[in-house]
Design a protein around this motif. Structure first.
Motif, PDB file in Angstrom:
ATOM      1  N   ARG A  15       0.832  -1.203   0.000  1.00  0.00           N
ATOM      2  CA  ARG A  15       0.000   0.000   0.000  1.00  0.00           C
ATOM      3  C   ARG A  15       0.865   1.250   0.000  1.00  0.00           C
ATOM      4  O   ARG A  15       2.029   1.220   0.423  1.00  0.00           O
ATOM      5  CB  ARG A  15      -0.938   0.022   1.199  1.00  0.00           C
ATOM      6  CG  ARG A  15      -0.269   0.418   2.489  1.00  0.00           C
ATOM      7  CD  ARG A  15      -1.251   0.545   3.631  1.00  0.00           C
ATOM      8  NE  ARG A  15      -0.658   1.254   4.748  1.00  0.00           N
ATOM      9  CZ  ARG A  15      -1.132   1.238   5.980  1.00  0.00           C
ATOM     10  NH1 ARG A  15      -2.195   0.510   6.252  1.00  0.00           N
ATOM     11  NH2 ARG A  15      -0.539   1.942   6.932  1.00  0.00           N
ATOM     12  N   THR A  16       0.281   2.338  -0.450  1.00  0.00           N
ATOM     13  CA  THR A  16       0.918   3.645  -0.376  1.00  0.00           C
ATOM     14  C   THR A  16       0.523   4.308   0.938  1.00  0.00           C
ATOM     15  O   THR A  16      -0.260   3.756   1.712  1.00  0.00           O
ATOM     16  CB  THR A  16       0.475   4.532  -1.557  1.00  0.00           C
ATOM     17  OG1 THR A  16      -0.965   4.596  -1.563  1.00  0.00           O
ATOM     18  CG2 THR A  16       0.950   3.946  -2.883  1.00  0.00           C
ATOM     19  N   SER A  17       1.046   5.483   1.214  1.00  0.00           N
ATOM     20  CA  SER A  17       0.757   6.167   2.469  1.00  0.00           C
ATOM     21  C   SER A  17      -0.532   6.979   2.360  1.00  0.00           C
ATOM     22  O   SER A  17      -0.657   7.843   1.477  1.00  0.00           O
ATOM     23  CB  SER A  17       1.904   7.107   2.847  1.00  0.00           C
ATOM     24  OG  SER A  17       1.544   7.883   3.980  1.00  0.00           O
ATOM     25  N   PRO A  18      -1.499   6.752   3.251  1.00  0.00           N
ATOM     26  CA  PRO A  18      -2.731   7.544   3.217  1.00  0.00           C
ATOM     27  C   PRO A  18      -2.515   8.987   3.653  1.00  0.00           C
ATOM     28  O   PRO A  18      -3.394   9.826   3.470  1.00  0.00           O
ATOM     29  CB  PRO A  18      -3.644   6.802   4.205  1.00  0.00           C
ATOM     30  CG  PRO A  18      -2.707   6.100   5.132  1.00  0.00           C
ATOM     31  CD  PRO A  18      -1.506   5.735   4.310  1.00  0.00           C
ATOM     32  N   GLN A  54      -2.793   7.080  -4.847  1.00  0.00           N
ATOM     33  CA  GLN A  54      -3.008   6.064  -3.832  1.00  0.00           C
ATOM     34  C   GLN A  54      -3.270   4.695  -4.465  1.00  0.00           C
ATOM     35  O   GLN A  54      -3.943   4.588  -5.507  1.00  0.00           O
ATOM     36  CB  GLN A  54      -4.199   6.444  -2.942  1.00  0.00           C
ATOM     37  CG  GLN A  54      -4.013   7.745  -2.166  1.00  0.00           C
ATOM     38  CD  GLN A  54      -2.920   7.631  -1.127  1.00  0.00           C
ATOM     39  OE1 GLN A  54      -2.893   6.701  -0.332  1.00  0.00           O
ATOM     40  NE2 GLN A  54      -2.004   8.597  -1.121  1.00  0.00           N
ATOM     41  N   TYR A  55      -2.723   3.670  -3.812  1.00  0.00           N
ATOM     42  CA  TYR A  55      -2.934   2.299  -4.280  1.00  0.00           C
ATOM     43  C   TYR A  55      -2.771   1.351  -3.104  1.00  0.00           C
ATOM     44  O   TYR A  55      -1.845   1.470  -2.302  1.00  0.00           O
ATOM     45  CB  TYR A  55      -1.929   1.941  -5.373  1.00  0.00           C
ATOM     46  CG  TYR A  55      -2.013   0.505  -5.846  1.00  0.00           C
ATOM     47  CD1 TYR A  55      -3.113   0.042  -6.560  1.00  0.00           C
ATOM     48  CD2 TYR A  55      -0.986  -0.388  -5.574  1.00  0.00           C
ATOM     49  CE1 TYR A  55      -3.192  -1.276  -6.997  1.00  0.00           C
ATOM     50  CE2 TYR A  55      -1.048  -1.716  -6.010  1.00  0.00           C
ATOM     51  CZ  TYR A  55      -2.154  -2.147  -6.717  1.00  0.00           C
ATOM     52  OH  TYR A  55      -2.234  -3.459  -7.141  1.00  0.00           O
ATOM     53  N   SER A  56      -3.699   0.423  -2.984  1.00  0.00           N
ATOM     54  CA  SER A  56      -3.636  -0.587  -1.936  1.00  0.00           C
ATOM     55  C   SER A  56      -4.246  -1.871  -2.471  1.00  0.00           C
ATOM     56  O   SER A  56      -5.336  -1.832  -3.072  1.00  0.00           O
ATOM     57  CB  SER A  56      -4.405  -0.118  -0.687  1.00  0.00           C
ATOM     58  OG  SER A  56      -4.397  -1.126   0.309  1.00  0.00           O
ATOM     59  N   PHE A 111       3.736   4.246  -8.329  1.00  0.00           N
ATOM     60  CA  PHE A 111       3.267   4.567  -6.987  1.00  0.00           C
ATOM     61  C   PHE A 111       4.429   4.585  -6.002  1.00  0.00           C
ATOM     62  O   PHE A 111       5.427   3.881  -6.190  1.00  0.00           O
ATOM     63  CB  PHE A 111       2.222   3.542  -6.518  1.00  0.00           C
ATOM     64  CG  PHE A 111       0.947   3.566  -7.311  1.00  0.00           C
ATOM     65  CD1 PHE A 111      -0.047   4.493  -7.027  1.00  0.00           C
ATOM     66  CD2 PHE A 111       0.744   2.664  -8.346  1.00  0.00           C
ATOM     67  CE1 PHE A 111      -1.234   4.515  -7.753  1.00  0.00           C
ATOM     68  CE2 PHE A 111      -0.428   2.679  -9.078  1.00  0.00           C
ATOM     69  CZ  PHE A 111      -1.417   3.608  -8.783  1.00  0.00           C
TER      70      PHE A 111
END
Length: 427
Positions: free
Chosen positions: A298-301, A308-310, A343
């Motif tokens: 995941r990326t950082s929220p 963003q990607y999770s 990402f």
């Protein structure tokens, strides 16, 4: 009348912060926080930091200004030190009762066959004195006829000065017991989280006394059998046995935030190999095999201006295994399916599930010989890493000096487990 059996909960006060103060007395009396992986969030606070309003799990960037205005000191997590100090505390507590359940890194239940002449509050004071003398760590002790009440007694021992760190619930007059129960929020009860406390408040159950008075059968129908059992325990009826041996885990997770943003697949591949290695070590230590593996990235929220990607995927393994090489191969296979270019990845992890005892292993027709060879290899790896230090023998694919390794910019020395970091005493 004293019950036939008494439980004690011994809890280390502000454990991580207290461990840091043992070897650095200059930290005593100062507001101190310990931060999570990559120095992200607050995971421990001294009383002085709590008084300044620092909250548990609060991101450090939200309270970093207190370092300048109020002298708050922030240290990176030093889990190697904390685990070793925990082991020492638990060994001391085992000397007070042969029945012990190590509940967490800083908490332990003890059980006693109650005697009417036994002064448990005095025993609690002796426990506090011995642990403090032998380790330098302050603890609080709560005694009660059930584990749930023992947790509450520990809370009162820690927060109410009149108990001086040791509270025997059964020895208190009935009126004082009820006063404590009425003055304590239901959210302090073991197993009652924030959401459940809110639902209980809608039914006019606000205090521990309210939950104690509620009908367990009604609670079981309205909520769960667990809450019904909790209410029964609050009445002094023991429903939870002491677990001398911790039950086997249902899942094993290895997950870390990266020390820097990661964009390329090769770097993610290194991290996944390292996580698979650690997860397999945990699995073998538990004496279990994994039948399924899940991988997530995941990326950082917190990076609102970044894309963003999770994503996560799982795989059922051909046969349950604890083999580092097989688990690493499966993890990297899933990673390739998950990876998307473009990402900035902030975190990744592995979850092992469908666990079963290693003694029940069922191999394929032609796999038993290879399995035996791999078992010998894993045994050698574990033995070398135990004797020579973690990471002595590792998979080359995990990288020699990975750039993704988590930050610990303010970690204190590992005083008790590393020769090069043993504290020096000058006369």
């Amino acid at each position: 009348m004293r019950p036939s059996r008494t439980f004690a909960l011994v809890d280390c006060n502000n454990f991580f912060a207290s461990c840091e103060r043992v070897f650095n007395p200059g930290l005593r009396g100062k507001p101190l926080v310990v931060l999570s992986n990559n120095d992200g969030c607050v995971v421990a606070r001294s009383q002085e930091a709590k008084a300044l309003g620092v909250k548990m799990a609060q991101p450090w960037f939200q309270c970093a200004h207190l370092a300048g205005s109020h002298g708050v000191i922030a240290l990176s997590s030093n889990y190697t030190l904390y685990v070793d100090m925990s082991r020492r505390v638990m060994a001391i507590l085992a000397g007070f009762s042969p029945e012990q359940e190590v509940y967490s890194i800083d908490e332990s239940f003890l059980a006693f066959a109650s005697r009417h002449e036994q002064n448990y509050r005095e025993m609690g004071i002796k426990i506090r004195e011995k642990v403090l003398k032998w380790t330098g760590l302050p603890v609080s002790v709560g005694f009660a006829p059930s584990k749930t009440l023992a947790k509450l007694a520990n809370h009162w021992a820690k927060t109410r000065p009149e108990f001086a760190g040791s509270c025997d619930y059964s020895a208190l007059p009935g009126a004082q017991q009820q006063a404590l129960l009425k003055a304590t929020s239901v959210g302090e009860v073991w197993g009652v989280g924030r959401r459940l406390a809110e639902k209980l408040a809608e039914l006019d159950i606000h205090s521990v006394a309210d939950l104690q008075a509620a009908d367990p059968a009604w609670l079981g129908q309205r909520f769960s059998v667990v809450l019904a059992r909790t209410a029964t325990e609050l009445r002094g009826v023991s429903c939870l046995a002491l677990e001398d041996v911790a039950p086997p885990k249902q899942q094993i997770m290895t997950s870390r935030s990266f020390g820097t943003r990661v964009t390329g697949l090769p770097t993610l591949h290194e991290a996944m190999m390292a996580y698979a290695t650690r997860a397999a070590e945990k699995l073998r230590a538990e004496g279990q095999l994994a039948g399924e593996i899940q991988v997530f990235i995941r990326t950082s929220p917190f990076l609102a201006d970044a894309a963003q990607y999770s994503a996560a995927q799982w795989l059922r393994l051909p046969e349950p295994t604890d083999d580092t090489l097989r688990l690493a191969k499966a993890a990297c296979f899933l990673l390739k399916r998950l990876y998307r270019a473009g990402f900035q990845y902030q975190k990744a992890g592995i979850l092992l599930s469908a666990l079963q005892p290693a003694g029940l292993r069922q191999t394929t027709l032609f796999g038993s010989a290879q399995t035996r060879r791999r078992d010998k290899l894993m045994t050698v790896m574990d033995q070398l890493n135990r004797e020579m230090g973690s990471g002595t023998l590792f998979l080359a694919g995990a990288g020699i000096d990975p750039v993704w390794r988590m930050r610990q910019d303010n970690r204190s020395p590992r005083y008790t487990t590393h020769w090069a970091e043993i504290p020096l005493a000058r006369a």
